[in-house]
Design a protein around this motif. Structure first.
Motif, PDB file in Angstrom:
ATOM      1  N   MET A 249       0.851  -1.174   0.000  1.00 35.21           N
ATOM      2  CA  MET A 249       0.000   0.000   0.000  1.00 35.21           C
ATOM      3  C   MET A 249       0.896   1.236   0.000  1.00 35.21           C
ATOM      4  N   ASN A 250       0.761   2.062  -1.007  1.00 41.33           N
ATOM      5  CA  ASN A 250       1.572   3.259  -1.132  1.00 41.33           C
ATOM      6  C   ASN A 250       0.742   4.467  -0.694  1.00 41.33           C
ATOM      7  N   ILE A 251       0.961   4.915   0.541  1.00 44.04           N
ATOM      8  CA  ILE A 251       0.176   5.999   1.136  1.00 44.04           C
ATOM      9  C   ILE A 251       1.119   7.136   1.514  1.00 44.04           C
ATOM     10  N   ASP A 252       0.709   8.354   1.227  1.00 42.55           N
ATOM     11  CA  ASP A 252       1.433   9.538   1.673  1.00 42.55           C
ATOM     12  C   ASP A 252       0.773   9.985   2.981  1.00 42.55           C
ATOM     13  N   TYR A 253       1.385   9.641   4.104  1.00 39.76           N
ATOM     14  CA  TYR A 253       0.789   9.915   5.408  1.00 39.76           C
ATOM     15  C   TYR A 253       0.803  11.393   5.761  1.00 39.76           C
ATOM     16  N   ALA A 254       1.597  12.203   5.046  1.00 38.31           N
ATOM     17  CA  ALA A 254       1.602  13.642   5.284  1.00 38.31           C
ATOM     18  C   ALA A 254       0.287  14.273   4.828  1.00 38.31           C
ATOM     19  N   ASN A 255      -0.403  13.610   3.908  1.00 39.64           N
ATOM     20  CA  ASN A 255      -1.710  14.064   3.430  1.00 39.64           C
ATOM     21  C   ASN A 255      -2.749  13.038   3.863  1.00 39.64           C
ATOM     22  N   PRO A 256      -3.544  13.363   4.897  1.00 38.13           N
ATOM     23  CA  PRO A 256      -4.497  12.379   5.425  1.00 38.13           C
ATOM     24  C   PRO A 256      -5.372  11.765   4.333  1.00 38.13           C
ATOM     25  N   GLN A 257      -5.569  10.465   4.458  1.00 46.54           N
ATOM     26  CA  GLN A 257      -6.374   9.730   3.491  1.00 46.54           C
ATOM     27  C   GLN A 257      -7.396   8.872   4.221  1.00 46.54           C
ATOM     28  N   VAL A 258      -8.550   8.724   3.608  1.00 51.37           N
ATOM     29  CA  VAL A 258      -9.634   7.903   4.140  1.00 51.37           C
ATOM     30  C   VAL A 258      -9.854   6.740   3.182  1.00 51.37           C
ATOM     31  N   ILE A 259      -9.883   5.537   3.735  1.00 54.45           N
ATOM     32  CA  ILE A 259     -10.151   4.358   2.916  1.00 54.45           C
ATOM     33  C   ILE A 259     -11.341   3.621   3.520  1.00 54.45           C
ATOM     34  N   ASP A 260     -12.438   3.589   2.787  1.00 56.78           N
ATOM     35  CA  ASP A 260     -13.623   2.860   3.224  1.00 56.78           C
ATOM     36  C   ASP A 260     -13.501   1.394   2.828  1.00 56.78           C
ATOM     37  N   ASN A 261     -14.239   0.536   3.545  1.00 57.43           N
ATOM     38  CA  ASN A 261     -14.207  -0.918   3.303  1.00 57.43           C
ATOM     39  C   ASN A 261     -12.764  -1.420   3.299  1.00 57.43           C
ATOM     40  N   PHE A 262     -12.036  -1.037   4.331  1.00 59.44           N
ATOM     41  CA  PHE A 262     -10.606  -1.323   4.433  1.00 59.44           C
ATOM     42  C   PHE A 262     -10.320  -2.827   4.507  1.00 59.44           C
ATOM     43  N   LEU A 263     -11.155  -3.545   5.238  1.00 59.96           N
ATOM     44  CA  LEU A 263     -10.979  -4.996   5.374  1.00 59.96           C
ATOM     45  C   LEU A 263     -12.091  -5.734   4.639  1.00 59.96           C
ATOM     46  N   PRO A 264     -11.832  -6.975   4.222  1.00 61.69           N
ATOM     47  CA  PRO A 264     -12.917  -7.797   3.661  1.00 61.69           C
ATOM     48  C   PRO A 264     -14.045  -7.942   4.693  1.00 61.69           C
ATOM     49  N   LYS A 265     -15.285  -8.017   4.223  1.00 65.48           N
ATOM     50  CA  LYS A 265     -16.460  -8.011   5.114  1.00 65.48           C
ATOM     51  C   LYS A 265     -16.400  -9.053   6.222  1.00 65.48           C
ATOM     52  N   GLU A 266     -16.032 -10.302   5.878  1.00 66.84           N
ATOM     53  CA  GLU A 266     -16.029 -11.365   6.896  1.00 66.84           C
ATOM     54  C   GLU A 266     -14.985 -11.098   7.971  1.00 66.84           C
ATOM     55  N   GLU A 267     -13.805 -10.653   7.539  1.00 60.32           N
ATOM     56  CA  GLU A 267     -12.732 -10.359   8.499  1.00 60.32           C
ATOM     57  C   GLU A 267     -13.126  -9.172   9.382  1.00 60.32           C
ATOM     58  N   PHE A 268     -13.739  -8.161   8.769  1.00 57.47           N
ATOM     59  CA  PHE A 268     -14.175  -7.005   9.540  1.00 57.47           C
ATOM     60  C   PHE A 268     -15.210  -7.427  10.584  1.00 57.47           C
ATOM     61  N   LYS A 269     -16.189  -8.214  10.186  1.00 51.08           N
ATOM     62  CA  LYS A 269     -17.264  -8.624  11.100  1.00 51.08           C
ATOM     63  C   LYS A 269     -16.703  -9.385  12.305  1.00 51.08           C
ATOM     64  N   LYS A 270     -15.708 -10.251  12.077  1.00 55.76           N
ATOM     65  CA  LYS A 270     -15.079 -10.989  13.192  1.00 55.76           C
ATOM     66  C   LYS A 270     -14.452 -10.019  14.186  1.00 55.76           C
ATOM     67  N   LEU A 271     -13.695  -9.051  13.654  1.00 55.09           N
ATOM     68  CA  LEU A 271     -13.053  -8.079  14.539  1.00 55.09           C
ATOM     69  C   LEU A 271     -14.078  -7.182  15.223  1.00 55.09           C
ATOM     70  N   GLN A 272     -15.097  -6.766  14.493  1.00 56.99           N
ATOM     71  CA  GLN A 272     -16.136  -5.910  15.064  1.00 56.99           C
ATOM     72  C   GLN A 272     -16.817  -6.602  16.248  1.00 56.99           C
ATOM     73  N   ASP A 273     -17.180  -7.864  16.081  1.00 53.95           N
ATOM     74  CA  ASP A 273     -17.809  -8.608  17.177  1.00 53.95           C
ATOM     75  C   ASP A 273     -16.866  -8.723  18.372  1.00 53.95           C
ATOM     76  N   LEU A 274     -15.601  -8.988  18.112  1.00 54.47           N
ATOM     77  CA  LEU A 274     -14.619  -9.100  19.183  1.00 54.47           C
ATOM     78  C   LEU A 274     -14.504  -7.783  19.945  1.00 54.47           C
ATOM     79  N   VAL A 275     -14.345  -6.685  19.213  1.00 53.80           N
ATOM     80  CA  VAL A 275     -14.123  -5.363  19.814  1.00 53.80           C
ATOM     81  C   VAL A 275     -15.341  -4.872  20.582  1.00 53.80           C
TER      82      VAL A 275
END
Length: 170
Positions: A1-27
């Motif tokens: 992933m090539n990101i310029d952190y000096a310029n804030p960036q927003v990335i939606d749907n960062f993780l695959p849905k199933e992986e996100f749901k597992k983490l969301q339930d845990l958190v």
């Protein structure tokens, strides 16, 4: 992933849905959180601001903190961000407030470094950057920026709490 952190960036749907749901339930449902009487070093005890955290990793703390029970669950985020050296990984739970509270601006560390604020739920809270832009908390959204720049967190008013993960790294 090539990101310029000096310029804030927003990335939606960062993780695959199933992986996100597992983490969301845990958190949201399973991880214990610990009371913090102040949100950052700029806060004083005469303010009523508080929040809850669970530190998964903190390199700068001695002895080094590693939450053995949960740290490995977040490897998918470390891998996706291509972290070379982790400084801190901390879960935040900001309780609902009657009005949206903007917390005192702060920097995570004084030296330049990369940061990711990853949201686990959608709410009217967010992160306010040094240029005044508010990046709303949207589930599975990553905000990538240099956290040596001033920024502020907020509470939320439309959900029971705002849940996010703050990752500082190189």
């Amino acid at each position: 992933m090539n990101i310029d952190y000096a310029n804030p960036q927003v990335i939606d749907n960062f993780l695959p849905k199933e992986e996100f749901k597992k983490l969301q339930d845990l958190v949201i449902l399973n991880i214990p959180y610990f009371f913090q009487p102040n949100i950052n070093s700029g806060h004083s005890n005469d303010r009523n601001d508080c929040y809850l955290t669970h530190v998964l990793f903190n390199y700068g703390h001695y002895p080094r903190i590693v939450s053995d029970n949960y740290f490995a669950d977040f490897k998918i985020l470390s891998d996706k961000l291509q972290i070379k050296s982790l400084i801190r990984m901390k879960l935040n739970l900001y309780p609902r407030t009657e009005k949206l509270e903007k917390h005192i601006p702060h920097t995570d560390y004084t030296y330049s470094h990369k940061a990711c604020i990853f949201s686990f739920n959608t709410c009217d809270g967010g992160t306010i950057l040094s240029d005044g832009r508010m990046i709303k908390s949207v589930e599975n959204r990553a905000l990538l920026f240099d956290a040596s720049n001033q920024h502020s967190s907020t509470s939320c008013t439309d959900e029971k709490a705002r849940f996010n993960l703050n990752i500082n790294f190189f």
